[in-house]
Design an enzyme around this catalytic site. Structure first.
Site, PDB file in Angstrom:
ATOM      1  CE  LYS A  86      -4.222  -1.922   1.949  1.00  0.00           C
ATOM      2  NZ  LYS A  86      -5.297  -1.754   2.945  1.00  0.00           N
ATOM      3  CG  ASP A 122      -7.864   0.683   2.800  1.00  0.00           C
ATOM      4  OD1 ASP A 122      -8.752  -0.112   2.434  1.00  0.00           O
ATOM      5  OD2 ASP A 122      -6.652   0.414   2.734  1.00  0.00           O
TER       6      ASP A 122
END
Length: 299
Positions: A86, A122
């Site tokens: 990420k 997210d």
């Protein structure tokens, strides 16, 4: 484009083909593909979702830049990004959208017109799940376990949703300091503190959030000594396979209020689907698909 428009297009022409995927390590149990594929089909799309699992690749494993380059060459509309890529993916794209820049990580890369653009869903995914799950429980001081790619998104979402002071712990002190610096830059100093002594942190915190990969099927265990968790705590976990992690199960057995990772999983997928396709999906339908894919449901 609205869902209704997609259905009308699908009825008059051949289905639009959309190919996306998930890049990560040990992702075989992910429920994200099914949510995307079933929603795509419901909207009249020829929707394909591939798992690009680096744990199943022969060494040397390609870099995240190489994996993104191949996805673009293969005609993908975009890819989701998960552990452990990420943060690294930010340096492998052409553009970083504000949602990813603000938290220092990406979980959604859109591939369009020869360019790669990193987003972060997210943040919005966790925020929505947290708002729905926290109720009236206190949140003045919260302990966050994990300052990695997901931890950054969760940290900002917590602070934007009523948490006054965030205590941050990570086994990598440099990651903790980097996250706190990012929070200081956006919100001002004093909203987040690094902690080394988890006993002291747990005593001060009303809630404990696991934003580490510990608890995943491939990384069993708990992210903290469960003797530190008291009935007065609420707990939240971002892991969703398994949905009932050992951390959640043991905390609930102590009488803690628990928030599982399903909200984050569903709502990050809802936003990612929209970024990939330009079509607003049906969030309730995607949630129902997620629930049907729960191993305990028999689906």
């Amino acid at each position: 484009m609205t869902a209704g428009a997609a259905n009308r297009i699908g009825s008059d022409a051949a289905p639009q083909r959309v190919r996306v995927g998930l890049i990560g390590a040990g992702i075989g149990a992910s429920r994200t593909p099914r949510m995307h594929v079933e929603e795509g089909r419901a909207l009249g799309l020829d929707y394909v979702y591939d798992l690009i699992d680096t744990d199943r690749m022969r060494p040397p494993v390609p870099s995240i830049a190489e994996l993104l380059g191949k996805a673009r060459a293969d005609g993908f509309a975009g890819v989701n990004i998960t552990f452990p890529y990420k943060r690294a993916a930010l340096s492998a794209v052409d553009e970083v959208a504000p949602s990813a820049a603000s938290v220092g990580a990406t979980n959604t890369v859109v591939l369009r017109d020869g360019r790669s653009i990193a987003h972060n869903t997210d943040y919005s995914g966790f925020a929505e799940g947290f708002r729905r799950g926290i109720g009236a429980h206190p949140r003045e001081t919260v302990l966050l376990l994990g300052a990695g790619g997901a931890g950054g998104a969760v940290a900002h979402a917590l602070l934007d949703n009523g948490v006054g002071l965030l205590l941050v712990h990570d086994t990598n002190p440099a990651a903790t300091e980097a996250l706190i610096a990012a929070i200081d830059a956006r919100l001002g100093r004093g909203r987040a503190q690094a902690v080394r002594d988890l006993r002291v942190a747990c005593a001060a915190a009303a809630g404990i959030v696991n934003a580490t990969p510990v608890g995943m099927a491939k990384l069993p265990g708990t992210p903290i000594d469960m003797a530190l968790v008291e009935p007065r705590h609420w707990v939240a976990d971002i892991v969703y396979f398994p949905l009932e992690t050992r951390f959640l199960a043991e905390a609930r057995a102590r009488g803690c209020h628990g928030i599982d990772g399903s909200g984050m999983a569903v709502f990050q997928a809802v936003k990612a689907f929209e970024l990939f396709t330009g079509i607003t999906p049906d969030a309730a339908r995607m949630r129902a698909t997620f629930d049907r894919s729960n191993p305990d449901s028999g689906a």
